[in-house]
Each structure stands twice: as C-alpha cells, then as structure tokens.
Design an enzyme around this catalytic site. Sequence first.
Site, short mmCIF file in Angstrom:
data_model
loop_
_atom_site.label_atom_id
_atom_site.label_comp_id
_atom_site.label_asym_id
_atom_site.label_seq_id
_atom_site.Cartn_x
_atom_site.Cartn_y
_atom_site.Cartn_z
N GLU A 146 0.78 -0.67 -0.02
CA GLU A 146 -0.33 0.12 -0.23
C GLU A 146 0.69 1.39 0.28
O GLU A 146 0.67 2.31 1.00
CB GLU A 146 -1.31 -0.27 1.46
N GLU A 265 -5.57 -8.30 -0.60
CA GLU A 265 -6.09 -7.74 0.37
C GLU A 265 -7.48 -7.76 0.15
O GLU A 265 -8.24 -6.49 -0.73
CB GLU A 265 -5.76 -6.93 1.84
#
Length: 484
Positions: A146, A265
């Site tokens: 991320e 995710e």
Amino acid sequence: MGRCVYGGIYDPDHPTADEHGFRGDVAELVRELGVTVIRYPGGNFVSGYRWEDGVGPVAERPRRLDLAWRSLESNAVGTDEFCRWARGLGIDPIMAVNLGTRGVDAAVDLLEYVNFAPGSTSTADRRVANGHKDPHAVRTWCLGNEMDGPWQIGHKTADEYGRLAAETARAMRRADPDLELVACGSSNSGMPTFGTWERIVLEHTYDLVDHISLHAYYEPVGGDVDSFLASSEDMRTMITGIAATADHVGAARRSRKRLTISFDEWNVWYQHRFAGQDALEVTENGALIEDVFDVTDAVVVGDLLMALLDHCDRVAIACQAQLVNVIAPILTRDGGPAWRQTIFHPFALTARYARGTVLRAAVRTPPVATEKYGDVPATRVTAVQEPETGALTLLAANRNRAEPARLTVPLRAFGSASRPGHTSRPLRLLEHLAIADADPSATNTAEHPDRVVPRPVTGTVVDGDQTLTAILPPSSWHLIRLGD
C-alpha cells in the site's frame, strides 16, 4: 497486527499449543477453511519491519515499536516460525519485503536467508545456524505494501515507488530468476490516484513483475445495506479497470506479456468503528478491529468470492485479510476457545468445492436499486465445472433484501456425456446449502459458535427435462452441487 499472531495462531500457554507454541485448535480451523496461501508479514506492519529482528534465539530478539499500529512487537514469531507453521499445514507462504523504510539490500538479504541452500551465502548459513537447514522455498514475493497510502510508513509517489520496486525486483531476479513478484497497486478504488498509480508504477516495473496488487474493504456506509450487498460490483469494476490499465502499458511497450492481479487484501471491515491509527495507544498484543460478522456480511463475502472466481483469467492470487481475530473468519479467546465467524463458511465451501473450470454464466435477473451503484443484478451466479468428473458447482447470491429469487438452470449440456469415454448420465442434485436467516444480524459467538452455519435447502429439484429449480431467500448465499 492486534491478536492475529499473538493470541491468534500463536499462544504457547494454550492447552492445544504444540511444541512450537502454535494453537492446535486454530490450526484445525485453518485446515477446514481451505487456505492455500498466506501473505506475511502483512500489511502496514511490513513497511517498518526489520526482518533480522525475528530470527535467531527468541530470548535474544529485540522488542520493537511497530509504528503502523503503535504496538510493541516481541518478535517471538518471525520468518522461520511462520514458514514452518505454514508448511506444516500445507500452505504456501507469500512473503512481503519492506519498501517503506528499507530497500534493495534488505530485500535481497531476506531472499537469501529464506531461499538459498546451505553453504551458498553467509546469510543462508545464518538460517542453518538458527536450526533451519532446508530453504523455505518461497516463490511469491510482494514488493512492499500500500505504498500509495499516506498512512503508510515510507509513503511514496507512484514514480518514487515504481523506481524503487523496479530496482528491488531487478536485484531479486538476479539472485533468483524464478520468483513471482507482485508490485503494489491501489489500496482501494476511492484513492485519488486509482488507475494513474498503476499506470505509472507499471511503466517502471512491467517487464520485472508478474502481478499488480489490489486491496478493497467494504462496509454498509451510513446504514446503506442495499449498496453493501452489491459490494462486488465495485470489486468487479476494479479488476476490469486495472486489467485494462495493465494491458495499456503492455501495448505501449509492444509487449506480449500479460500481467495478472494479486487481490491480496479484501474483506468486510467496519472502518467507521475504528478510530484510526493515530488514535491508538501503545500496547502489546492488544485487541484491534475484531469485528463480529453477521449473516449479511457472510452474503457479501460469498459474493466477493464469486467476483474473484468470475475474473480468474486475470486474478491469479487473492488473500482475504486477515486470518484470525483481526477482521477475520476465525475468532479466539486467550487461553480459551476458537470458533468460526459467519464469513468462515462461504470461504470454506468455495475453497472446497469451486475447483476446476469457471464457466461464463449468462444470467437473466431483475435489478435491485442501490444508492451507490445504481441498478445492479439482484442475483449473481457463478458456475465451476470439475473437468475430471464433470461435476458442477453453482454459487449464487440473492442480494435483494425484500424478495426471494427463483433460480432455474438448464443442465442438458452438462453431465458425464461431456466427458469422452463415459456413458451419458444426467446430472443429479447432490447438495444445496445456504447461508440465510430470518435475522440477518445473527452472529456466531464463543457460547453459540454454530448459530449461523450453512444449512440444507429443501425443495430444490432437477426435473426430467434436466432443469434445476431452486428458491433463494432474500439476502442469502448458496452452494449447489450437481454430479452423476
């Protein structure tokens, strides 16, 4: 993060703990869940992680402050412990490297420690000295996590990350050419850089990586349950959009390579209940985002699984986040029981039965109105055929909260006649299970762990014309198995 490891998979004082301190009751549930890969060590945690802290004699490992979740990390569980635990359950590890506070050197050192043979390098010999002679043989590696997010330790622009990821990938491939590498894509579809981030990152890394990652979490914002039930529409749009972006970069490079997606995710997460990272007080192994999931959440998770299957031509990897306690299918009490959340069941059933060839299902369904996505199909259906036996598995979600759906499926094209050398026999109904309840807010607890479980559905038939008919209650998810 939270009690995922400590108090989750690992609790040396638990009555079921093995000689390495890992809970046996949790391990059995992980086996039942049908997990095939686990991504480690996360998550935001990895962007400040020094992997060297988690190897060697446990008593000599340093305690560190994890800046991502403001928690004290004992490092009692590290790379060797995780890999041994995962392999013992027949699970392939996916490793993530720190590209937040570290870079090329640390990534290559970790690769050598994990994968190189004894005697090859001093780093590999360090693993041997720590009691692990055989390499852990990890094939898939994530280049950070991320990095588009301002919350990330070491957050970077797309150009900054893309160049670092490319240099790291190039070095790792020189060390081991056979790796599968994942570049960081967007943290969610609402990011202002969504799409642009992937284009820029892939312009740096396209020839060096195999997958681009995507992350997504869903919740009923403002009580909008109709949009929440249709969450897979956003996931489907993300997949097709990023696949197109990757193909654009490939076309511009005149490349024949076709990148795939690692949706590493995804889950339901009630983020409005979470005060945020900056509000956390420093703790050790404290409970964190231990959402309790209900029937509606299970329907959404089942539908998200169907979206991933429907795009399996581009989604090569998908990891539900997380495994235990933290927005997880499994919950535990320290020193006490472990039990299945509602979302455990669609994952376990899909993992067990939706294996084979995913078919393109042509579904005619009335729409249901949603505030966020407009009119969407009220019913989604995914079909998977097992090539060896010809068995057919149907997954279905009725996303209409008010009305049941009547499902009819013509089966004449299926059955053992589709398999060469087999006598033609029509498909018959083997099983129809549903996750549905008169109370869509019903949950499982330690005291009532089986309040919500998949239950047999009566009235489903396959008639003489080889047409399946079933009634799908409002807000429900279904597994229908057919064979000869």
